[in-house]
Enzyme design. Structure first.
Site, short mmCIF file in Angstrom:
data_model
loop_
_atom_site.label_atom_id
_atom_site.label_comp_id
_atom_site.label_asym_id
_atom_site.label_seq_id
_atom_site.Cartn_x
_atom_site.Cartn_y
_atom_site.Cartn_z
CG ASN A 96 -2.07 -9.31 -1.57
OD1 ASN A 96 -1.86 -10.29 -0.68
ND2 ASN A 96 -1.93 -9.50 -2.99
CD GLU A 97 1.28 -12.07 -3.17
OE1 GLU A 97 1.19 -11.80 -4.59
OE2 GLU A 97 1.29 -13.44 -2.89
CD GLU A 148 -7.52 -12.45 -4.28
OE1 GLU A 148 -6.87 -13.40 -4.04
OE2 GLU A 148 -7.02 -11.41 -5.11
CG ASN A 164 -2.57 -10.64 -6.75
OD1 ASN A 164 -1.76 -10.41 -5.87
ND2 ASN A 164 -2.52 -11.72 -7.48
CE1 TYR A 179 -1.34 -19.99 -2.68
CE2 TYR A 179 -0.06 -18.06 -3.01
CZ TYR A 179 -1.13 -18.56 -2.53
OH TYR A 179 -2.18 -17.71 -2.21
CD GLU A 204 -2.00 -14.59 -0.70
OE1 GLU A 204 -1.70 -15.33 -1.76
OE2 GLU A 204 -2.33 -13.48 -0.71
CD GLN A 224 -8.06 -17.09 -2.50
OE1 GLN A 224 -9.48 -16.83 -2.39
NE2 GLN A 224 -7.16 -16.09 -3.03
O1 AHR Z 1 -4.36 -16.47 -3.66
C1 AHR Z 1 -4.22 -16.29 -4.84
C2 AHR Z 1 -3.27 -15.11 -5.00
O2 AHR Z 1 -1.96 -15.38 -4.80
C3 AHR Z 1 -3.53 -13.79 -4.20
O3 AHR Z 1 -4.34 -13.23 -4.96
C4 AHR Z 1 -2.29 -13.09 -4.30
O4 AHR Z 1 -1.89 -12.33 -2.92
C5 AHR Z 1 -1.16 -14.38 -4.41
O5 AHR Z 1 -0.27 -13.92 -5.33
#
Ligand code: AHR
Length: 502
Positions: A174-175, A29, A74, A246, A294, A351
């Site tokens: 995204n999200e 990103e 993001n 995450y 992700e 990432q």
């Molecule tokens: O990977 C970091 C961030 O985590 C990304 O930009 C977003 O999509 C997620 O919240």
């Protein structure tokens, strides 16, 4: 050494599915030092003529990453792709509202496509459905994938790229369920724009595959309802629904932390159910697959990120330094995803470089491997082929949030072409080794070629530019006798038992 015992049966015919190589994908990103100072550092002694660090590319190649999601995250929800093409000197500097930094646009679509080519990876391109919409999305597909003879394809050619990139996998934003997202939408708002964007993107190039945004994580209040509504709108136009998750060991409870992959498993099963509910509702013959685009551990850098100076260029954001226990959870997460190889066809470790990443760089200095590099590399390199469905009996434990956590987390991959069988296994036991007995029945003539082990006495041990004390060794004791593989899996360890036909 005291030990527990676990048993496993592997049969050639107990197949889940052929593993889609895209499950070993990752993510770059425009965030922190991922692009600037990560993959790109002109002036660095290892930089090539494009400014790309060769030491980083070599490590990415070691990971054999087949697919890289780009440019966000993001970031993409405020990105004008047009800012990143054409003469670099004429590109605007923009405020990136997602990460409160300044984007120079020195690297854009063509530079990144070049980097991906050099890293042997395909690109999973995301379009902006935050501040932009169907027009920018279809124009980007035209710019990237249309051969020539139209405004945007000819623009690409005028930028020095004669042949179309033929980018196959695309993310529809995204999200978009997250209030933090630029252009956050309700499920119905997003479902509509995603369906319309998907329609015209495929009118430009019918060969592309599209990922609709699922929830940002399983704990979002809108989870489940979001997926159902979005798929209701987009079902006929997309191939995938995304998942993001995450984890972190915030309470320093290792037994509970290592069990979090059970939650991931439940999340995957739930999204499959929702997708199939919409399939049933629509009496559709089409199946929607999953893109876990992700996933990782992310929490170590949360506090330090609050101190970042706003609007700086490529500051050190999200630079989690991973410890040994994180590598064990990453191993469990990889095994969990392989167990769903029939529906989970894309996954992106988030990432790849510097930002919550397996690869770290020092400015003008070395590149080094984090602890999580190893389980990811092992599965990517040795986990190609058919995911098998192992029958496992393992001792279990209870933790704060989970009951019946298997001490043995394991799966196996059969590569028919190479006649190789690889067992991936984590021993979650905090105190004891685990004696594994694995009956490989109809794998006649197979011998152990290697038993790789990642272990460490200190769960909090980290690697750094100064040294990598958390590294795998190949002194595992796996052996085979009469079709029975035996191995001692040390307490808290990641194991790769590689067998091949002699
Ligand atoms: O990977 C970091 C961030 O985590 C990304 O930009 C977003 O999509 C997620 O919240």
């Amino acid at each position: 050494m005291a030990s527990n015992k676990a048993k496993m049966i592997l049969e050639k015919d107990f197949k889940i599915a052929e593993i889609d190589k895209r499950v070993y994908g990752s993510f770059i990103e425009h965030l922190g030092r991922a692009v600037y100072g990560g993959i790109y550092e002109p002036g660095h002694p290892q930089a090539d003529e494009n400014g790309f660090r060769q030491d980083v590319i070599e490590m990415v190649k070691e990971l054999q990453v087949p697919l890289v999601r780009y440019p966000g995250g993001n970031f993409v929800s405020g990105y004008n792709w047009e800012d990143g093409v054409g003469p670099v000197a004429e590109r605007p500097r923009r405020l990136d509202l997602a990460w409160r930094t300044t984007e120079t646009n020195e690297i854009g679509t063509n530079e990144f496509m070049k980097w991906a080519e050099l890293a042997n990876a395909e690109v999973n391109m995301a379009v902006n459905l935050g501040t932009r919409g169907i027009d920018a999305a279809r124009n980007l597909v035209e710019y990237c994938n249309h051969p020539s003879g139209s405004y945007y394809s000819d623009l690409r050619i005028s930028h020095g790229v004669k042949d179309p990139y033929k980018i196959k996998t695309w993310c529809l934003g995204n999200e978009m369920d997250g209030p933090w997202q630029i252009g956050h939408k309700t499920a119905a708002e997003y479902g509509r724009i995603a369906a319309e964007a998907a329609k015209v993107m495929k009118w430009v190039d019918p060969t592309i595959e599209l990922v609709a945004c699922g929830s940002s994580n399983r704990n979002m209040p809108t989870f489940a309802e979001w997926e159902a509504t979005v798929l209701d709108h987009t079902y006929d136009h997309v191939e995938f629904i995304s998942l993001h998750q995450y984890y972190g060991n915030r309470d320093n409870d290792v037994a509970n932390y290592l069990a979090l992959s059970l939650e991931m498993d439940d999340f995957i099963k739930s999204v499959i159910s929702i997708a199939d509910y919409i399939k049933a509702k629509k009496r559709s013959k089409k199946k929607i697959n999953l893109a876990f685009d992700e996933w990782n551990v992310w929490y170590h850098s949360n506090e330090q990120d609050k101190k970042i100076e706003p609007w700086s260029i490529a500051p050190p954001q999200l630079e989690d330094i991973y410890n040994f226990e994180d590598a064990l959870l990453v191993g469990c997460m990889l095994i969990t995803m392989l167990k769903h190889a029939d529906r989970l066809k894309i996954a992106c470790l988030a990432q790849l470089v510097n930002v919550i990443a397996p690869i770290m760089t020092e400015e003008n200095g070395t590149a080094w491997k984090q602890t999580i590099f190893y389980p990811f590399m092992h599965t990517s390199v040795f986990g190609r082929g058919v995911a098998l469905n192992p029958i496992i009996s393992s001792p279990k434990y209870d933790s704060k949030d989970f009951t019946d956590v298997p001490v043995l987390e394991s799966t196996a991959v059969y590569n028919e072409e190479k006649e190789e069988l690889t067992i991936f296994a984590v021993n979650r036991d905090l105190e004891e080794g685990l004696h594994l007995e694995c009956d490989i029945r109809n794998f006649e003539g197979y011998q152990v070629i290697e038993h790789i082990v990642l272990e460490n006495d200190d769960l909090k041990k980290t690697n750094s530019a100064q040294g990598t004390p958390v590294e795998p060794h190949t002194n595992g004791n796996a052996a085979i006798d009469g079709g029975l593989v035996t191995a001692m899996l040390p307490k808290l360890s990641w194991n790769v038992i590689r067998l091949a036909k002699k």
